[in-house]
Motif scaffolding. Structure first.
Motif, PDB file in Angstrom:
ATOM      1  N   ILE A  11       0.894  -1.264  -0.099  1.00 37.32           N
ATOM      2  CA  ILE A  11      -0.044  -0.114   0.001  1.00 37.32           C
ATOM      3  C   ILE A  11       1.234   1.130  -0.187  1.00 37.32           C
ATOM      4  N   ALA A  12       1.958   1.145   0.790  1.00 35.40           N
ATOM      5  CA  ALA A  12       2.887   2.408   0.906  1.00 35.40           C
ATOM      6  C   ALA A  12       3.490   2.666  -0.502  1.00 35.40           C
ATOM      7  N   ALA A  13       3.655   1.248  -1.282  1.00 35.70           N
ATOM      8  CA  ALA A  13       4.767   1.558  -2.347  1.00 35.70           C
ATOM      9  C   ALA A  13       3.873   1.938  -3.567  1.00 35.70           C
ATOM     10  N   THR A  14       2.523   1.621  -3.726  1.00 34.37           N
ATOM     11  CA  THR A  14       1.665   1.640  -4.876  1.00 34.37           C
ATOM     12  C   THR A  14       0.475   2.696  -4.391  1.00 34.37           C
ATOM     13  N   GLY A  15      -0.228   2.747  -3.226  1.00 27.23           N
ATOM     14  CA  GLY A  15      -1.323   3.545  -3.035  1.00 27.23           C
ATOM     15  C   GLY A  15      -2.345   2.777  -3.294  1.00 27.23           C
ATOM     16  N   GLU A  16      -2.426   1.674  -3.551  1.00 27.44           N
ATOM     17  CA  GLU A  16      -3.402   0.636  -3.971  1.00 27.44           C
ATOM     18  C   GLU A  16      -4.074  -0.154  -2.777  1.00 27.44           C
ATOM     19  N   PRO A  17      -5.452  -0.312  -2.619  1.00 27.25           N
ATOM     20  CA  PRO A  17      -5.829  -1.222  -1.380  1.00 27.25           C
ATOM     21  C   PRO A  17      -5.523  -2.642  -1.555  1.00 27.25           C
ATOM     22  N   GLN A  18      -5.529  -3.178  -0.405  1.00 25.16           N
ATOM     23  CA  GLN A  18      -5.030  -4.648  -0.300  1.00 25.16           C
ATOM     24  C   GLN A  18      -5.967  -5.374   0.605  1.00 25.16           C
ATOM     25  N   ALA A  19      -6.355  -6.497   0.456  1.00 18.94           N
ATOM     26  CA  ALA A  19      -7.303  -7.483   1.328  1.00 18.94           C
ATOM     27  C   ALA A  19      -6.593  -8.666   1.665  1.00 18.94           C
ATOM     28  N   LEU A  20      -7.101  -9.004   2.707  1.00 13.37           N
ATOM     29  CA  LEU A  20      -6.616 -10.611   3.469  1.00 13.37           C
ATOM     30  C   LEU A  20      -7.912 -11.063   4.329  1.00 13.37           C
ATOM     31  N   LEU A  21      -8.177 -12.300   4.166  1.00 11.39           N
ATOM     32  CA  LEU A  21      -9.012 -13.065   4.899  1.00 11.39           C
ATOM     33  C   LEU A  21      -8.477 -13.773   5.691  1.00 11.39           C
ATOM     34  N   ILE A  22      -8.490 -14.072   7.095  1.00 17.40           N
ATOM     35  CA  ILE A  22      -7.753 -15.025   8.054  1.00 17.40           C
ATOM     36  C   ILE A  22      -8.712 -15.862   8.293  1.00 17.40           C
ATOM     37  N   GLY A  23      -8.711 -17.277   8.207  1.00 16.88           N
ATOM     38  CA  GLY A  23      -9.540 -18.175   8.751  1.00 16.88           C
ATOM     39  C   GLY A  23      -8.670 -18.961   9.740  1.00 16.88           C
ATOM     40  N   GLY A  24      -9.556 -19.725  10.646  1.00 21.14           N
ATOM     41  CA  GLY A  24      -8.788 -20.726  11.499  1.00 21.14           C
ATOM     42  C   GLY A  24     -10.127 -21.082  12.283  1.00 21.14           C
ATOM     43  N   GLU A  25      -9.772 -22.248  13.120  1.00 20.90           N
ATOM     44  CA  GLU A  25     -10.685 -22.938  13.834  1.00 20.90           C
ATOM     45  C   GLU A  25     -10.589 -22.029  15.074  1.00 20.90           C
ATOM     46  N   ALA A  26     -11.650 -22.076  15.960  1.00 13.01           N
ATOM     47  CA  ALA A  26     -11.939 -21.569  17.282  1.00 13.01           C
ATOM     48  C   ALA A  26     -10.859 -21.607  18.365  1.00 13.01           C
ATOM     49  N   GLY A  27     -10.195 -20.728  18.698  1.00 15.16           N
ATOM     50  CA  GLY A  27      -9.107 -20.724  19.292  1.00 15.16           C
ATOM     51  C   GLY A  27      -7.575 -20.880  18.985  1.00 15.16           C
ATOM     52  N   VAL A  28      -7.584 -20.652  17.690  1.00 15.21           N
ATOM     53  CA  VAL A  28      -6.224 -21.132  17.000  1.00 15.21           C
ATOM     54  C   VAL A  28      -5.484 -19.892  17.232  1.00 15.21           C
ATOM     55  N   GLY A  29      -5.835 -18.791  17.342  1.00 16.07           N
ATOM     56  CA  GLY A  29      -5.071 -17.440  17.656  1.00 16.07           C
ATOM     57  C   GLY A  29      -5.097 -16.484  16.823  1.00 16.07           C
ATOM     58  N   LYS A  30      -6.478 -16.383  16.143  1.00 16.75           N
ATOM     59  CA  LYS A  30      -6.659 -15.272  14.955  1.00 16.75           C
ATOM     60  C   LYS A  30      -6.646 -13.710  15.637  1.00 16.75           C
ATOM     61  N   THR A  31      -7.334 -13.738  16.783  1.00 19.86           N
ATOM     62  CA  THR A  31      -7.164 -12.524  17.554  1.00 19.86           C
ATOM     63  C   THR A  31      -5.837 -12.155  17.896  1.00 19.86           C
ATOM     64  N   ARG A  32      -5.196 -12.749  18.346  1.00 18.74           N
ATOM     65  CA  ARG A  32      -3.721 -12.557  19.053  1.00 18.74           C
ATOM     66  C   ARG A  32      -3.026 -11.957  17.739  1.00 18.74           C
ATOM     67  N   LEU A  33      -3.205 -12.961  16.610  1.00 23.55           N
ATOM     68  CA  LEU A  33      -2.404 -12.507  15.393  1.00 23.55           C
ATOM     69  C   LEU A  33      -2.632 -10.887  14.851  1.00 23.55           C
ATOM     70  N   ILE A  34      -4.048 -10.360  15.030  1.00 26.58           N
ATOM     71  CA  ILE A  34      -4.592  -9.289  14.547  1.00 26.58           C
ATOM     72  C   ILE A  34      -3.871  -8.282  15.584  1.00 26.58           C
ATOM     73  N   GLU A  35      -3.816  -8.435  16.861  1.00 26.81           N
ATOM     74  CA  GLU A  35      -3.584  -7.542  17.861  1.00 26.81           C
ATOM     75  C   GLU A  35      -2.066  -7.343  17.763  1.00 26.81           C
TER      76      GLU A  35
END
Length: 799
Positions: A31-55
């Motif tokens: 984004i910093a280099a091109t100014g274009e939007p980016q998108a990621l979807l993060i999946g995983g089972e309950a409790g696998v650590g998605k929220t901690r990764l986001i934090e």
């Protein structure tokens, strides 16, 4: 109050996830280099650590100068709150960028208040709700683009598996619509919850087709990572047999590692039963009795529960409640919410285990107490969530008398936020509750009209009130995109009306079914429209009468233009004036002006069209603004004023973009492509047609763009490209509802292709088929080119 209570089971050391964290960092760098939007979807089972990764990523992004805004989807019963994560995200942006955001939304506060209520009062319903929803999505996208002009925005939507349909649709829209914006969109979801019929599955399938979106799946920890996590929690390296036991029991699930490590530290690991629910309940059952009671009560309040509401439901002295909450937070069962107004379970799995452990009667009683507390004091929660929460609590309390009016009230609020799928679910609950509610409750329900054209019953007839409910369901289903459901409900209502002498209600449902018939490919809808017209003939003027005549006039202008259509459009204008519906009047005036131009009164018709369009802009009638800016350049092109048509499209693109009418902008660009082509500006015409296709939101918009691209390809001599685009146009237009303005250009293209390929007999057959249908008045702009190219084909064949 309790935010400083120490919690010990979360590792202060971030373990593993190097590749995933790097992927998020790379997206930020792009984004910093091109100014274009980016998108990621993060999946995983309950409790696998998605929220901690986001934090961890959010902290790193802030350190690099990005502004991070998070919003979580909220689980309430079987449905989420409309736009809940985006409300939280815009609230965060408003808090950080108050002056900037105020400038960015200037003039659009009312519309955007449907997502961010603090911007002001939400306006009432527009005459055309489909356009209102499209505007809301487009205005949200443009707002994010403006706020990302001088900084990178990281937008995070958590727990997408709980998302309401409106949230999913808005997120999908943003993934497609954001351009040249320094925005990183991140969403997380539980992959183990996505069963075959889960509503997130088709969303993920759609996202997978977007090249701009990257999917990341979080795996469980390996043994070394589990060792590192335990060491981080305990502050020292664990014994290898401890690592073996925890790894075997947790199977690498980060949340279960935390629970087991905490149990080990507390000396209670030995003897734990194998079921995971029991593992999750161990910490709750170790709490003091008052704290357990508070935790059980909080579990039925929702994903989060406000302190004041929890206090009212628990009914405990304040000091006792604080002591109980301190114990629950200290054990890391509950944690304070980010805004400091309430509490949530540290992990949804714990809440699910607690709810699972409640007895059925216990759940009913708790929901009744929540409903009673909220009914007594609605200020216990935010005003924008109160109706939905109250409806959910009364419904789960199994009290039909209380639930029916609460569910209907929540459905009205959902409609005002353009959350039609959520509104439909609530109305389905009302349908379920209808027979169980006492007659006096049903008679006390006052229907709220959708279009201001449906006649409120104004009496105590239960059958008619039930028809009012069916009317609301039919409109909500259509607006939410469930045309089949809307068609079924309209048929059901019309069957019921066979027993009633009620021509206005019958006519109203016939108009709905006609529209749905055209939209679902069942036909052109005239049979129902003609019957509706007969039913209202001779009746006193009414809003339904005006709607019927406007629909008949619009249909006739497209399918059978001529003197009868002209007379019908005049009558539609008169009726709308009589009943005081200015928006319907202006819409009918646009139809009448087009017919007047086609009849030969060109200057007078163009003047009428411009006048109606000017009034629509002054009054903010977005449906008329959109339709008028499509019809005006088309009319100018039809009388050979191509240069003027191009100028009008420039103004049309500016206005429709300003108002967030993205699909209408597509149609305006399609007309622009046609006029530029007429002027010989082929490169510009190609760009306009391509942009029209990119912005199109429905099949006809796609077909219009394909038609123009076919024409351009033929003039350029690219026969293969012309054939490909003609296939697209035919696919999108379909054959169930032929209209001369679409059918004749496609016949012309097919004739030219056949002639170029030396298939003269096929070219003649195409012309003969077109001639069989005849050329009604006003179709000369499409008929002359067809006849010209047919003559050219015959001439070329003879040398």
């Amino acid at each position: 109050m309790l935010s400083s209570v120490e919690t010990r089971s979360v590792s202060p050391v971030f373990v593993g996830r190097a590749a995933e964290l790097a992927a998020l960092g790379e997206a930020l760098a792009r984004i910093a280099a091109t100014g274009e939007p980016q998108a990621l979807l993060i999946g995983g089972e309950a409790g696998v650590g998605k929220t901690r990764l986001i934090e961890e990523f959010a902290e790193a992004a802030r350190a690099r100068g990005a502004l991070v805004a998070l919003g979580g989807c909220i689980e309430i019963g079987s449905e989420g709150l409309p736009f809940a994560p985006f409300s939280a995200i815009l609230h965060t942006l408003n808090w950080h960028l108050r002056d900037e955001l105020a400038a960015a939304v200037a003039g659009q506060e009312g519309e955007l208040s449907r997502i961010l209520p603090e911007l002001g009062e939400t306006p009432g319903e527009a005459h055309d709700e489909e356009i209102g929803r499209a505007r809301l999505f487009e205005l949200t996208a443009r707002l994010l683009e403006r706020l990302a002009t001088d900084r990178t925005l990281v937008i995070v939507v958590e727990d997408l598996h709980w998302a309401d349909r409106s949230t999913r649709e808005l997120l999908a829209y943003l993934l497609r619509a954001l351009h040249d914006a320094r925005v990183l969109l991140v969403a997380t979801y539980r992959s183990d919850d996505i069963h075959r019929r889960h509503p997130l599955r088709p969303f993920l399938a759609e996202i997978d087709r977007m090249r701009t979106v990257r999917r990341i799946e979080l795996a469980r920890f390996n043994r070394d990572e589990v060792r590192s996590q335990i060491a981080g929690i305990n502050g020292s390296a664990p014994e290898e047999d401890t690592v073996d036991r925890v790894f075997k029991r947790s199977e690498g699930n980060a949340f279960f590692v935390e629970e087991l490590a905490r149990g080990l530290a507390d000396g209670c690991l030995h003897g734990l039963s194998d079921p995971l629910r029991d593992l999750l309940l161990v910490r709750v059952e170790a709490l003091p009795e008052d704290a357990q009671r508070v935790v059980r009560t909080a579990s039925e309040g929702g994903s989060t529960v406000e302190h004041e509401l929890l206090s009212a439901v628990c009914g405990m002295p304040e000091d006792d409640l604080i002591a109980a909450l301190r114990a629950a937070v200290g054990s890391n069962t509950l944690v304070p919410t980010q805004d400091g107004t309430g509490y949530r379970f540290r992990h949804a799995l714990v809440r699910e285990a607690v709810v699972d452990d409640l007895l059925p009667g216990e759940r009913t009683r708790l929901n009744r107490r929540y409903a009673q507390a909220l009914e007594a004091d609605p200020s216990l929660v935010r005003s924008d969530v109160c109706a939905a929460r109250l409806a959910s609590y009364w419904y789960k309390a199994h009290d039909a008398a209380k639930a029916l009016p609460a569910v209907l009230a929540a459905s009205v609020q959902a409609r005002r936020r353009h959350a039609y799928a959520e509104q439909l679910r609530l109305l389905d609950r009302a349908l379920e509750l209808w027979d169980d509610a006492p007659p006096e409750v049903r008679q006390g329900v006052r229907p709220v009209d959708y279009t201001e054209a449906y006649p409120a019953c104004g009496c105590d007839d239960d059958a008619l009130r039930f028809l009012d409910l069916l009317a609301e369901i039919a409109v909500a289903a259509r607006l939410s995109g469930d045309s089949e459901r809307a068609f079924t409900i309209a048929k059901r209502a019309l069957r019921s009306l066979r027993e009633e002498d009620d021509p206005l209600r019958t006519a109203w449902f016939l108009v709905q079914r006609s529209r749905l018939c055209q939209g679902t490919g069942r036909g052109n809808g005239w049979e129902d429209l003609g019957r509706a017209q007969e039913l209202v003939r001779g009746l006193p003027p009414s809003s339904v009468h005006a709607e019927v005549m406007a629909a008949v006039a619009g249909w006739s202008a497209l399918h059978d233009p001529g003197p009868d259509a002209y007379t019908t459009a005049e009558r539609a204008v008169e009726l709308a004036q009589l009943v005081g519906d200015e928006e319907a009047e202006l819409n009918s005036r646009v139809t009448l002006a087009g017919l007047r131009i086609d009849s030969g009164e060109v200057d007078e018709g163009l003047t009428d069209l411009r006048t109606a369009l000017g009034r629509a802009v002054d009054c903010g009638y977005f449906a008329v603004i959109g339709r008028g800016h499509v019809n005006l350049p088309s009319a100018l092109e039809g009388v050979g004023r191509s240069r003027e048509a191009v100028e009008v499209t420039e103004q049309g693109v500016r206005l429709t973009t300003h108002y967030g009418l993205k699909d209408t902008t597509s149609w305006v660009l399609g007309n622009r492509a046609e006029s530029l082509h007429s002027l010989g500006r082929w490169e510009e015409a190609g760009r306009a047609a391509t942009d029209a296709r990119r912005l199109a939101q429905n099949r006809r918009g796609m077909a219009l763009a394909a038609n123009h691209l076919t024409d351009l390809a033929l003039d350029r001599g690219d026969l293969a490209e012309a054939e490909r685009e003609l296939v697209v146009a035919r696919e999108y237009y379909g054959t169930h509802d032929p209209q001369p303005q679409h059918a004749l250009p496609m016949a012309r293209h097919a004739l030219r292709i056949a002639a170029r390929q030396g298939r003269l007999l096929d070219a003649r057959a195409i012309l003969e088929q077109a001639l069989e249908g005849g050329f009604p008045p006003g179709i000369q702009r499409y008929a002359w080119p067809l006849l010209w190219w047919a003559a050219a084909a015959e001439s070329d064949a003879r040398g």
